[in-house]
Design a protein around this motif. Structure first.
Motif, PDB file in Angstrom:
ATOM      1  N   VAL A  97      -2.677   1.611   5.215  1.00  0.00           N
ATOM      2  CA  VAL A  97      -1.390   0.996   4.882  1.00  0.00           C
ATOM      3  C   VAL A  97      -0.249   1.829   5.458  1.00  0.00           C
ATOM      4  N   ILE A  98       0.778   1.147   5.958  1.00  0.00           N
ATOM      5  CA  ILE A  98       2.014   1.798   6.373  1.00  0.00           C
ATOM      6  C   ILE A  98       3.145   1.247   5.514  1.00  0.00           C
ATOM      7  N   CYS A  99       4.019   2.151   5.064  1.00  0.00           N
ATOM      8  CA  CYS A  99       5.158   1.726   4.237  1.00  0.00           C
ATOM      9  C   CYS A  99       6.447   2.265   4.831  1.00  0.00           C
ATOM     10  N   ALA A 100       7.473   1.430   4.867  1.00  0.00           N
ATOM     11  CA  ALA A 100       8.813   1.836   5.310  1.00  0.00           C
ATOM     12  C   ALA A 100       9.811   1.517   4.208  1.00  0.00           C
ATOM     13  N   VAL A 101      10.742   2.445   3.983  1.00  0.00           N
ATOM     14  CA  VAL A 101      11.793   2.271   2.977  1.00  0.00           C
ATOM     15  C   VAL A 101      13.143   2.392   3.666  1.00  0.00           C
ATOM     16  N   ALA A 127      -3.246   0.918  -2.791  1.00  0.00           N
ATOM     17  CA  ALA A 127      -2.852   1.715  -1.625  1.00  0.00           C
ATOM     18  C   ALA A 127      -1.395   1.475  -1.281  1.00  0.00           C
ATOM     19  N   GLY A 128      -0.938   0.224  -1.408  1.00  0.00           N
ATOM     20  CA  GLY A 128       0.459  -0.103  -1.139  1.00  0.00           C
ATOM     21  C   GLY A 128       1.408   0.596  -2.089  1.00  0.00           C
ATOM     22  N   ILE A 129       1.053   0.657  -3.370  1.00  0.00           N
ATOM     23  CA  ILE A 129       1.885   1.346  -4.363  1.00  0.00           C
ATOM     24  C   ILE A 129       1.941   2.844  -4.056  1.00  0.00           C
ATOM     25  N   ASN A 130       0.803   3.439  -3.733  1.00  0.00           N
ATOM     26  CA  ASN A 130       0.774   4.868  -3.430  1.00  0.00           C
ATOM     27  C   ASN A 130       1.564   5.187  -2.165  1.00  0.00           C
ATOM     28  N   ALA A 131       1.430   4.320  -1.169  1.00  0.00           N
ATOM     29  CA  ALA A 131       2.189   4.513   0.071  1.00  0.00           C
ATOM     30  C   ALA A 131       3.685   4.399  -0.192  1.00  0.00           C
ATOM     31  N   ALA A 132       4.083   3.458  -1.049  1.00  0.00           N
ATOM     32  CA  ALA A 132       5.501   3.275  -1.370  1.00  0.00           C
ATOM     33  C   ALA A 132       6.061   4.498  -2.095  1.00  0.00           C
ATOM     34  N   ILE A 186      11.698  -2.072   0.370  1.00  0.00           N
ATOM     35  CA  ILE A 186      10.376  -1.478   0.541  1.00  0.00           C
ATOM     36  C   ILE A 186       9.502  -2.470   1.311  1.00  0.00           C
ATOM     37  N   PHE A 187       8.981  -2.047   2.453  1.00  0.00           N
ATOM     38  CA  PHE A 187       8.108  -2.886   3.271  1.00  0.00           C
ATOM     39  C   PHE A 187       6.725  -2.240   3.336  1.00  0.00           C
ATOM     40  N   VAL A 188       5.727  -2.965   2.887  1.00  0.00           N
ATOM     41  CA  VAL A 188       4.349  -2.467   2.880  1.00  0.00           C
ATOM     42  C   VAL A 188       3.507  -3.355   3.783  1.00  0.00           C
ATOM     43  N   GLN A 189       2.900  -2.768   4.792  1.00  0.00           N
ATOM     44  CA  GLN A 189       2.037  -3.529   5.694  1.00  0.00           C
ATOM     45  C   GLN A 189       0.629  -2.953   5.661  1.00  0.00           C
TER      46      GLN A 189
END
Length: 245
Positions: A46-50, A134-139, A120-123
């Motif tokens: 997962v990749i996350c951008a804020v 995984a998305g929550i942890n990445a965020a 918050i963008f989670v891909q």
């Protein structure tokens, strides 16, 4: 039908029932984001951008007393072996986007940023079970990278069970079998549970065991994430010459 746990007590990927998959994290992976992270758990990536806090795009959605949180979760079309078309607005993505949004509304100190928004963008770039956790942890890591104050880490992990044996951190094979899946997110410092989901029925005694297993997994992940954050900050300080040689 392939068994989930062998007579030797091993799962299909060689783990014991209470073992996590391998976790790798990295912060500051996107130069054009205010905060970003890469999170890998087993074969789920997962990749996350804020972005933000920044001015509200739609003025009539702003709040005078706090920031608003926007979240968009989506899976890349190449992230699974399924050939059906996925879009950003499909029902599952919309549901998980809302879960992540509500989760971080409880964690971010939004009152510090009135009339602002945080995006918050989670891909998901590769999916093998546990993508929402995984998305929550990445965020969480991306928000820390962005310098946005949160009341505590938000750490998520899922657990299930097989023949009354709790199993931690389900992969896609286990998740798509008859095993129930219970994603849990907590504030590890206080132990407060902020997210629990379950898509099948469980006896209360079994549910309690599964919950305990998921929470234990959250604390194991929290230890890993804490180490990553500390090392990242030490590297930043070192790169700016803040240490006396």
């Amino acid at each position: 039908m392939q068994e989930i746990i062998s007579p030797e007590g091993l799962r299909i990927d060689g783990r014991r029932a209470n073992e996590l998959r391998r976790i790798r994290c990295q912060m500051g992976v996107l130069a054009n984001a205010d905060g970003s992270s890469y999170y890998e758990q087993g074969n789920t990536k997962v990749i996350c951008a804020v972005y933000g806090p920044r001015e509200v795009n739609v003025k009539n959605t702003s709040r005078f007393d706090r920031a608003i949180i926007n979240c968009e979760y989506f899976m890349a079309r190449f992230s699974t072996n399924e050939h059906r078309k996925r879009s950003k607005g499909d029902r599952r993505s919309t549901e998980i986007s809302l879960i992540i949004k509500q989760t971080f509304e409880a964690a971010i100190l939004t009152y510090l940023y009135p009339n602002r928004q945080i995006d918050i963008f989670v891909q998901v770039v590769q999916a093998d079970g546990g993508t929402r956790c995984a998305g929550i942890n990445a965020a969480t890591l991306a928000l820390i990278d962005a310098g946005i104050p949160i009341s505590d880490f938000v750490v998520a992990c899922a657990a299930g069970c097989h023949e009354e044996t709790p199993i931690l951190d389900l992969n896609y094979f286990e998740d798509s079998s008859s095993s129930p899946d219970v994603p849990v997110a907590i504030f590890p410092k206080s132990g407060k549970v902020i997210v629990v989901q379950m898509d099948s029925k469980l006896p209360l005694s079994t549910f309690e065991k599964v919950m305990d297993t998921a929470i234990d997994g959250c604390y194991k992940i929290y230890a890993i994430m804490t180490e990553i954050v500390m090392q990242y900050n030490l590297d930043l300080l070192d790169s700016r010459g803040c240490f006396i040689k």
